[in-house]
Design a protein around this motif. Structure first.
Motif, PDB file in Angstrom:
ATOM      1  N   ASP A 324      49.766  37.861  39.996  1.00 14.14           N
ATOM      2  CA  ASP A 324      49.414  38.219  39.201  1.00 14.14           C
ATOM      3  C   ASP A 324      48.969  39.673  38.754  1.00 14.14           C
ATOM      4  O   ASP A 324      50.045  40.438  38.688  1.00 14.14           O
ATOM      5  CB  ASP A 324      49.219  37.248  37.417  1.00 14.14           C
ATOM      6  N   LYS A 325      48.164  39.672  39.005  1.00 11.35           N
ATOM      7  CA  LYS A 325      47.389  41.274  39.155  1.00 11.35           C
ATOM      8  C   LYS A 325      46.965  40.526  40.604  1.00 11.35           C
ATOM      9  O   LYS A 325      45.876  40.595  41.029  1.00 11.35           O
ATOM     10  CB  LYS A 325      46.384  40.835  38.381  1.00 11.35           C
ATOM     11  N   PRO A 326      47.551  41.547  41.594  1.00  9.55           N
ATOM     12  CA  PRO A 326      46.971  41.874  43.226  1.00  9.55           C
ATOM     13  C   PRO A 326      45.824  42.701  43.451  1.00  9.55           C
ATOM     14  O   PRO A 326      45.889  43.779  43.204  1.00  9.55           O
ATOM     15  CB  PRO A 326      48.504  42.235  44.077  1.00  9.55           C
ATOM     16  N   ASP A 327      45.201  41.751  43.725  1.00  8.98           N
ATOM     17  CA  ASP A 327      43.578  42.908  44.366  1.00  8.98           C
ATOM     18  C   ASP A 327      43.284  42.483  45.675  1.00  8.98           C
ATOM     19  O   ASP A 327      42.508  41.486  46.135  1.00  8.98           O
ATOM     20  CB  ASP A 327      42.829  42.981  43.702  1.00  8.98           C
ATOM     21  N   GLN A 328      43.501  43.574  46.453  1.00  8.63           N
ATOM     22  CA  GLN A 328      43.180  43.103  47.889  1.00  8.63           C
ATOM     23  C   GLN A 328      41.228  42.989  47.644  1.00  8.63           C
ATOM     24  O   GLN A 328      41.388  41.450  48.968  1.00  8.63           O
ATOM     25  CB  GLN A 328      42.866  44.891  48.960  1.00  8.63           C
ATOM     26  N   VAL A 329      40.241  43.338  47.620  1.00  5.58           N
ATOM     27  CA  VAL A 329      38.948  42.561  47.691  1.00  5.58           C
ATOM     28  C   VAL A 329      39.391  41.454  47.575  1.00  5.58           C
ATOM     29  O   VAL A 329      38.353  40.758  48.217  1.00  5.58           O
ATOM     30  CB  VAL A 329      38.345  42.967  46.896  1.00  5.58           C
ATOM     31  N   PHE A 330      39.403  40.712  46.472  1.00  2.59           N
ATOM     32  CA  PHE A 330      40.227  39.222  45.251  1.00  2.59           C
ATOM     33  C   PHE A 330      40.323  38.501  46.711  1.00  2.59           C
ATOM     34  O   PHE A 330      39.957  37.580  46.830  1.00  2.59           O
ATOM     35  CB  PHE A 330      40.065  39.104  44.358  1.00  2.59           C
ATOM     36  N   GLN A 331      41.770  38.897  46.686  1.00  4.58           N
ATOM     37  CA  GLN A 331      42.349  37.956  47.978  1.00  4.58           C
ATOM     38  C   GLN A 331      41.332  37.703  49.599  1.00  4.58           C
ATOM     39  O   GLN A 331      41.768  37.023  50.118  1.00  4.58           O
ATOM     40  CB  GLN A 331      43.872  38.839  48.052  1.00  4.58           C
ATOM     41  N   GLN A 332      41.151  38.997  50.016  1.00  8.63           N
ATOM     42  CA  GLN A 332      39.663  39.181  51.319  1.00  8.63           C
ATOM     43  C   GLN A 332      38.906  37.667  51.183  1.00  8.63           C
ATOM     44  O   GLN A 332      38.765  36.946  51.891  1.00  8.63           O
ATOM     45  CB  GLN A 332      39.418  40.254  51.557  1.00  8.63           C
ATOM     46  N   THR A 333      38.450  37.180  49.363  1.00  6.42           N
ATOM     47  CA  THR A 333      37.192  36.814  49.385  1.00  6.42           C
ATOM     48  C   THR A 333      38.002  35.371  49.299  1.00  6.42           C
ATOM     49  O   THR A 333      37.068  34.695  50.018  1.00  6.42           O
ATOM     50  CB  THR A 333      36.984  36.861  47.917  1.00  6.42           C
ATOM     51  N   GLU A 334      39.473  35.154  48.276  1.00  4.16           N
ATOM     52  CA  GLU A 334      39.349  33.631  48.889  1.00  4.16           C
ATOM     53  C   GLU A 334      39.961  33.171  49.881  1.00  4.16           C
ATOM     54  O   GLU A 334      40.324  32.489  50.523  1.00  4.16           O
ATOM     55  CB  GLU A 334      40.266  33.797  47.182  1.00  4.16           C
ATOM     56  N   SER A 335      40.891  34.555  50.693  1.00  3.77           N
ATOM     57  CA  SER A 335      40.756  33.714  52.062  1.00  3.77           C
ATOM     58  C   SER A 335      39.866  34.048  53.137  1.00  3.77           C
ATOM     59  O   SER A 335      40.572  32.846  54.008  1.00  3.77           O
ATOM     60  CB  SER A 335      42.081  35.244  52.447  1.00  3.77           C
ATOM     61  N   THR A 336      38.914  34.607  52.838  1.00  9.31           N
ATOM     62  CA  THR A 336      38.243  33.662  53.566  1.00  9.31           C
ATOM     63  C   THR A 336      37.004  32.570  53.805  1.00  9.31           C
ATOM     64  O   THR A 336      35.928  32.424  54.374  1.00  9.31           O
ATOM     65  CB  THR A 336      36.898  34.912  54.227  1.00  9.31           C
ATOM     66  N   SER A 337      36.949  32.613  51.779  1.00  2.00           N
ATOM     67  CA  SER A 337      35.995  31.730  51.889  1.00  2.00           C
ATOM     68  C   SER A 337      35.751  30.188  50.967  1.00  2.00           C
ATOM     69  O   SER A 337      36.291  29.161  52.054  1.00  2.00           O
ATOM     70  CB  SER A 337      35.833  32.052  50.420  1.00  2.00           C
TER      71      SER A 337
END
Length: 819
Positions: A324-337
């Protein structure tokens, strides 16, 4: 017009693909929902845009019978069906039109015997007839046509025209209906706009009562679920959401039957249109030989070998995920975790896919070709100790083209966000078989949401079409009120730059003197001369260690109003500034209400010999805990205002009250009511209410609903990663403009010694300048404990430059520094 012959010979309806035309113009309805205007559809979808002059001409062109019929069906929310044998030999089963034509035949809106020519313009009376068939009451006797040319209406269309006369949906021509004249594009658009509004209203009130029901059922019995009668001529299809897989199932007739569940309870969400209510099902007595799998563990977070396996009824699919509200930092956190299983979220794997913040997700499923679908389900986890929570709901939409969506319904559950049990729930929607290619599954994300085993099951080919409302109107009906449309940053009247000042602890670092405040309220050059105004507002707030008891709050008040420091020191600094600069200014002050911690079991007594208040929700329950928390807030606020009035600060002006918590924690029962109750207290004293949520916090996009006057968004750009990209600043700017918020700028003592953070501060300042934060907007500034005081006194030119550049930035003279 020439003489009208009511008995003229009309060709019978014979559909042909070439009929998909508006005379001389290639414009056709798209997707599975009326898109607002026929011309608008062309402009949005056609390879050659429709120019304004061409649009005016096109609006007066006529509409073919087939185009009108298909657009009518989509405006009504009719979903396509694909029977083995079609009603018309020249409409192939593989064509786009086939499913909609057959659906309208099944509903009695179209008939192979109709006296309408689809490849020629539809007449105004024939359009009225189809509309009446769709929305009129067959039992109502309609015959009066209040038009001077009413006698020219053909016998078969009399009831339809009488119905349209009541509605006023087809514009008159020079006071007459002109029944056998062709319907124009502009007239058709007016009709569909009226129908869209009518269907929206019907969808909103599909159920008159949406309060929660309870149902007690003896375990082992089969119980049909009775729902209120849907009274519309074309009622929206009931769709059932369940939070326990074996809670029940749909019969071929579309009735939901509660089955032999192994659970003690479950929730059925009954949907129709945009309306929904929950039925809390409780099972008693009986016994079952089935073994109950409670799923009370987190499961493996590593990939497994099983991969994606489908049952006989499951449909393979591909998918993509949209934030809904894209954020690169949050996306990186979820993709690596927690990236999920390699085979995807539909895999039969124990591995969870983690979704981190960004407000919500849409999982868009592509079945490859239109398929009959009967249910959609996905499993979720809650483990609040790990900040993993069930989404409040799961909503589902259908589409034939992946662009225009119809709202299917939602499924909810009864697990509170404060429940500490580690558990899973499979949320599922069951519905009469619908033919679709694309499915969108939407759910909110607070901090972490864990999901797995997305499943789409096949249904039988349906002979009865579903009726569903459009997605865009669903957003209007289901979501929070839209933010202010003006895409600008927040400007608080008379307030430009707000400095956060922490007190109540940390000895000298939390004790502010007039010498500390002076270079904050006015710029001092290296020789100590005052050259201009800096922060016009100071927001006093406690360190987190202040705690949550009456004695601790009282100590914080005592420190805040102590002589020669804190507020008193600020007042003294203003007096000095005014004397030196020859001004008579006042500093605005925002004061903070400490947060009443819901874990506090002994706050203390509010009156002599009175009972000690407890905020403990688990021990007291929601209502009692909320009452006590509000009582403590009310007591503190009264003390705060009383002390302020008694202080008589000559050079300070109380500008508002700040709410300390930086997110709306959904785990805490009554949290929203607490904030709203505090807002009422603040507003009752005619004060402004402020809030500064962190980036991705729960509730930031709906901040007005909590009672705040003003809100500022933290980018958390500086705080987390010195090597991060500028995307976070850009994203924060977009959100601040969208939701009419101010923005916080950040720094701390790390910039004094760490070159990375020194550079990051300037990157932040440069990007903020590019984004216009130094324009006509109000900003708040986090600077840890006296970081800016330290840089103002530094003998290191490089460090001192931070203070001078920030001053230039505030007054609009800053030029970005190349790093």
């Amino acid at each position: 017009m020439g003489e009208v012959h009511k008995t003229m010979r009309l060709k019978k309806w014979a559909f042909c693909l070439s009929a998909l035309l508006i005379t001389s113009t290639s414009i056709a309805p798209m997707g599975n929902g009326y898109d607002g205007t026929l011309i608008g559809i062309a402009a949005a979808r056609a390879e050659t845009p429709v120019l304004s002059a061409e649009k005016e001409v096109a609006q007066e062109q006529t509409v073919t019978g087939l185009t009108f019929s298909l657009s009518l069906g989509k405006a009504l929310g009719i979903q396509p069906i694909y029977p083995t044998k079609g009603s018309y030999g020249d409409v192939p089963r593989y064509s786009t039109e086939f499913g909609y034509v057959e659906a309208m035949v099944a509903l009695g809106i179209l008939s192979p015997g109709d006296q309408i020519q689809p490849h020629l313009p539809i007449t105004r009376q024939d359009a009225a007839l189809l509309i009446w068939r769709a929305l009129g009451d067959p039992s109502a006797a309609l015959s009066y046509i209040p038009y001077p040319d009413g006698s020219a209406v053909a016998d078969y269309a009399q009831t339809g025209v009488a119905f349209i006369a009541q509605k006023g949906w087809i514009p008159l021509r020079a006071g007459s209906f002109d029944p056998q004249a062709p319907l124009t594009v502009s007239e058709a658009e007016a009709v569909f706009a009226a129908i869209a509004n009518t269907r929206h209203s019907q969808a909103m009130r599909a159920f008159d009562v949406i309060s929660t029901r309870s149902l007690d059922i003896k375990k082992g019995s089969l119980t049909p679920l009775e729902i209120p009668e849907l009274k519309e001529r074309l009622p929206f299809t009931p769709v059932y959401g369940i939070d326990v897989p074996d809670l029940g199932s749909l019969t071929p007739q579309g009735q939901f039957v509660i089955g032999e569940s192994t659970s003690k309870k479950g929730t059925v969400t009954v949907n129709a249109g945009y309306s929904a209510y929950d039925v809390m099902v409780n099972f008693y007595g009986g016994s079952s030989s089935k073994k109950v799998d409670t799923n009370k563990s987190k499961g493996s977070l590593s990939p497994v070998e099983s991969g994606r396996e489908y049952t006989a009824k499951e449909i393979p699919f591909t998918y993509r995920i949209v934030s809904d509200k894209p954020d690169q930092v949050f996306q990186q956190t979820e993709s690596t975790s927690y990236p999920g299983p390699e085979e995807g979220i539909g895999a039969k794997s124990d591995t969870w896919t983690g979704f981190y913040r960004q407000q919500g997700r849409d999982i868009i499923v592509d079945l490859g070709t239109p398929q009959p679908v009967a249910s959609v389900s996905m499993e979720f986890m809650q483990d609040i100790a790990s900040a993993i929570r069930f989404p409040e709901y799961m909503r589902t939409y259908l589409s034939t083209d992946g662009q225009n969506w119809s709202y299917l319904g939602q499924v909810r559950h009864d697990i509170p966000p404060s429940d500490k049990t580690v558990q899973t729930r499979t949320l599922s929607l069951q519905f009469p078989s619908a033919s679709t290619r694309y499915i969108k599954i939407s759910f909110p994300v607070d901090i972490w949401t864990f999901a797995r085993r997305l499943s789409v099951t096949r249904g039988a080919e349906s002979s009865k079409p579903l009726l569903l409302p459009k997605e865009d109107r669903a957003a209007e009906a289901l979501k929070a009120p839209a933010p202010a449309p003006e895409p600008t940053y927040l400007q608080v009247p008379g307030m430009n730059d707000v400095l956060l000042v922490y007190t109540g602890g940390h000895e000298a670092r939390g004790t502010w003197t007039s010498a500390d405040f002076l270079p904050m309220i006015a710029h001092q050059d290296p020789k100590g001369s005052l050259t201009g105004r800096m922060f016009d507002t100071i927001l006093f707030l406690p360190y987190s260690k202040v705690g949550s008891s009456r004695d601790e709050w009282q100590s914080y008040l005592d420190d805040l109003f102590a002589p020669y420091v804190q507020l008193s020191a600020l007042n003294e600094a203003l007096a000095s500034m005014n004397k030196v600069m020859g001004t008579a200014e006042k500093e605005k002050v925002i004061l903070t209400i400490p947060y009443p911690d819901p874990k506090q079991s002994s706050f203390g007594s509010l009156e002599q010999n009175g009972p000690a208040l407890s905020f403990d929700v688990e021990k007291l329950g929601k209502e009692a805990a909320l009452k006590n928390r509000l009582a403590a807030v009310d007591w503190f606020y009264g003390q705060l205002l009383s002390r302020w009035e008694q202080a008589h600060f000559e050079h300070l002006e109380l500008a508002g009250i700040y709410w300390y918590a930086e997110t709306m924690d959904a785990r805490i029962p009554g949290e929203k009511e607490l904030v709203q109750g505090t807002a009422r207290l603040v507003r009752a004293k005619e004060q402004n209410f402020f809030w500064i949520p962190f980036h991705g916090a729960n509730g930031y996009d709906d901040w007005r609903s909590y009672g705040f006057h003003y809100a500022f968004l933290q980018p958390n750009y500086y705080a987390e990663d010195p090597k991060r990209s500028d995307e976070r600043m850009t994203r924060t700017a977009d959100l601040a403009r969208q939701y009419r918020m101010g923005v916080e700028l950040e720094c701390d003592d790390r910039l004094l010694k760490d070159p990375q953070y020194y550079q990051l501060f300037y990157k932040q300042l440069n990007r903020a300048h590019e984004l216009g934060f130094d324009g006509p907007t109000t900003n708040v500034y986090y600077a840890e404990s006296k970081t800016l005081v330290t840089v103002s006194r530094s003998s290191d030119p490089k460090i001192r430059a931070i203070y001078d550049d920030l001053y230039k930035w505030m007054i609009g003279l800053y030029k970005p520094v190349r790093q």
